[in-house]
Design an enzyme around this catalytic site. Structure first.
Site, PDB file in Angstrom:
ATOM      1  N   SER A   5     -12.200   5.312 -49.203  1.00 37.40           N
ATOM      2  CA  SER A   5     -11.578   6.466 -48.562  1.00 37.40           C
ATOM      3  C   SER A   5     -10.083   6.198 -48.377  1.00 37.40           C
ATOM      4  O   SER A   5      -9.281   7.131 -48.388  1.00 37.40           O
ATOM      5  CB  SER A   5     -12.242   6.757 -47.224  1.00 37.40           C
ATOM      6  OG  SER A   5     -12.236   5.608 -46.415  1.00 37.40           O
ATOM      7  N   GLU A  59      -0.850  -0.093 -49.446  1.00 36.15           N
ATOM      8  CA  GLU A  59      -1.982  -0.872 -48.916  1.00 36.15           C
ATOM      9  C   GLU A  59      -1.540  -2.331 -48.665  1.00 36.15           C
ATOM     10  O   GLU A  59      -1.880  -2.919 -47.656  1.00 36.15           O
ATOM     11  CB  GLU A  59      -3.116  -0.814 -49.940  1.00 36.15           C
ATOM     12  CG  GLU A  59      -4.396  -1.404 -49.473  1.00 36.15           C
ATOM     13  CD  GLU A  59      -5.441  -0.352 -49.090  1.00 36.15           C
ATOM     14  OE1 GLU A  59      -5.255   0.845 -49.389  1.00 36.15           O
ATOM     15  OE2 GLU A  59      -6.434  -0.747 -48.490  1.00 36.15           O
ATOM     16  N   ASP A  71      -9.356   0.778 -56.987  1.00 35.36           N
ATOM     17  CA  ASP A  71      -9.678   1.953 -56.169  1.00 35.36           C
ATOM     18  C   ASP A  71      -8.699   3.091 -56.436  1.00 35.36           C
ATOM     19  O   ASP A  71      -9.093   4.246 -56.616  1.00 35.36           O
ATOM     20  CB  ASP A  71      -9.625   1.587 -54.674  1.00 35.36           C
ATOM     21  CG  ASP A  71     -10.556   0.441 -54.326  1.00 35.36           C
ATOM     22  OD1 ASP A  71     -11.379   0.061 -55.184  1.00 35.36           O
ATOM     23  OD2 ASP A  71     -10.460  -0.078 -53.202  1.00 35.36           O
TER      24      ASP A  71
HETATM   25  C1  GLA Z   1     -11.632  -3.426 -52.463  1.00 35.17           C
HETATM   26  C2  GLA Z   1     -10.253  -3.472 -53.082  1.00 35.17           C
HETATM   27  C3  GLA Z   1     -10.332  -3.406 -54.605  1.00 35.17           C
HETATM   28  C4  GLA Z   1     -11.311  -4.443 -55.163  1.00 35.17           C
HETATM   29  C5  GLA Z   1     -12.625  -4.394 -54.391  1.00 35.17           C
HETATM   30  C6  GLA Z   1     -13.541  -5.515 -54.787  1.00 35.17           C
HETATM   31  O1  GLA Z   1     -12.243  -2.186 -52.697  1.00 35.17           O
HETATM   32  O2  GLA Z   1      -9.472  -2.406 -52.621  1.00 35.17           O
HETATM   33  O3  GLA Z   1      -9.056  -3.592 -55.162  1.00 35.17           O
HETATM   34  O4  GLA Z   1     -10.757  -5.709 -55.147  1.00 35.17           O
HETATM   35  O5  GLA Z   1     -12.455  -4.466 -52.993  1.00 35.17           O
HETATM   36  O6  GLA Z   1     -13.924  -5.396 -56.109  1.00 35.17           O
END
Ligand code: GLA
Length: 382
Positions: free
Chosen positions: A128, A161, A173
């Site tokens: 999210s 982030e 993501d």
């Molecule tokens: C989180 C991070 C991603 C990735 C996953 C694990 O979602 O934001 O960049 O590293 O963990 O695969």
């Protein structure tokens, strides 16, 4: 798409800011396999889903900007010329961070108002946060004609982030949320940041998510720690990232690192291979193999990379006990959130019922079950 959510966010915006907004949908994501490989320049296999963030955004002639979190009924007012991160864990950082990173690229924006709401619970491991970051950068790019490409935008979201939220995340993501394609998963090469779409049709099987509804604290620092272990081992191996290392290479430095760190690096190398093999299994319509790879991924996340938790392990165990679940594993960063399960369609209802019941008995709390559709990436809603 969640029409009720769109209407709520739109009406909330109009009530608060007295003007018509532009509306944006920015999806969350699932990940079939390839966990903690993205920041090792490796492969991941995510897809955008039909749940995520709805943002309503419009320019403002006031001399400050405002963001309204509809779910929380909280507003933050800020001055674009004086941005700094707020307390760790605040939702405001996702928005302020994106603006700061846009400004770092010498792009100028004017004042604006934004309202947003979502239908993915925070901590579900469905990104999210990337969905929110992407909705903000996408909206600002449209409003102020910033001329950012989608690639520019996801790098801005990722940097927000890193620098405002404090999680040194990879690119999976933000990429999945921005570039998602309806009915497809994306085999993403995180080094080149390019992907190959795979149409997803599991025929008599389907993907089901089960949310543990827990998010254990310290997950952010554990995440950053894992990342720095990977980076220091790559350095010892004299490779750019663990994606470039083999199990044999790692064996060569085994006596120079702790057994725990050896297992972590080994996991990353193996998981990266599993992601590639999963894509081959999908091409060959070989769901049995795909399922086995998914279970193996969980084993590694649990025992080698150590990012799982009791609740996730329990749900995967329930899946293993059921002969109709071909594969199950924790999804996302870990320490809570969802499992992803590849389940025979005609057994799905009984699996959902038995897993929910067992979870309730064991933890005295409910898990939540989601069916998801694979969706297009961040876009303006007409
Ligand atoms: C989180 C991070 C991603 C990735 C996953 C694990 O979602 O934001 O960049 O590293 O963990 O695969």
């Amino acid at each position: 798409m969640n029409v009720a959510l769109i209407n709520t966010v739109k009406e909330s915006f109009i009530n608060k800011f007295q003007t018509e907004p532009m509306l944006i949908f920015s999806p969350g994501r699932i990940n079939i396999i390839g966990e903690h490989t993205d920041y090792n320049d490796g492969f991941v296999f995510p897809a955008a889903v039909n749940k995520g963030i709805i943002a309503a955004i419009q320019k403002s002639d006031s001399n400050t900007s405002k963001a309204f979190a509809v779910d929380k009924q909280e507003v933050v007012e800020f001055n674009l010329n004086n941005l700094k991160p707020m307390a760790q864990g605040s939702w405001q950082n996702y928005i302020l961070g994106v603006i700061a990173e846009i400004q770092n690229r010498s792009k100028t924006i004017g004042n604006f108002n934004i309202a947003f709401g979502g239908d993915i619970p925070g901590g579900a491991g469905m990104s999210s946060s990337a969905a929110l970051e992407n909705s903000v950068v996408y909206g600002l790019n449209e409003l102020f004609k910033l001329d950012l490409s989608k690639h520019d935008m996801i790098l801005i979201s990722q940097k927000a982030e890193h620098n405002y939220v404090g999680v040194k995340c990879g690119i999976m993501d933000q990429y999945a949320s921005m570039f998602g394609i309806e009915n497809h998963a994306l085999l993403l090469d995180c080094r080149t940041v390019t992907s190959t779409p795979f149409e997803i049709n599991f025929k008599d099987h389907e993907l089901i998510l089960i949310n543990t509804n827990v998010k254990h604290s310290l997950s952010d620092s554990a995440y950053n720690d894992r990342r720095s272990v990977c980076e220091s081992i790559s350095e010892m191996l004299k490779v750019k990232a663990l994606r470039d290392a083999t199990e044999f290479d790692l064996q060569g430095i085994k006596d120079k690192i702790t057994p725990e760190n050896y297992q972590k690096a080994l996991f990353v190398i193996q998981e990266n291979n599993r992601a590639v093999r999963a894509s081959q299994a999908m091409k060959a319509d070989d769901l049995e193999t795909l399922g086995k790879l998914i279970y193996a991924s969980h084993d590694g996340l649990q025992n080698q990379y150590k990012v799982s938790c009791e609740e996730l392990d329990f749900l995967v165990e329930q899946a293993r006990l059921n002969g109709h679940v071909l594969g199950a594993r924790m999804m996302g960063g870990g320490f809570g959130g969802c499992t992803i399960n590849l389940v025979a369609k005609n057994e799905a209802e009984s699996f959902k019922a038995s897993a929910s019941k067992a979870y309730k008995e064991k933890f005295n709390k409910d898990c939540s079950i989601y069916a998801v559709e694979l969706s297009n990436g961040t876009h303006v809603i007409n």
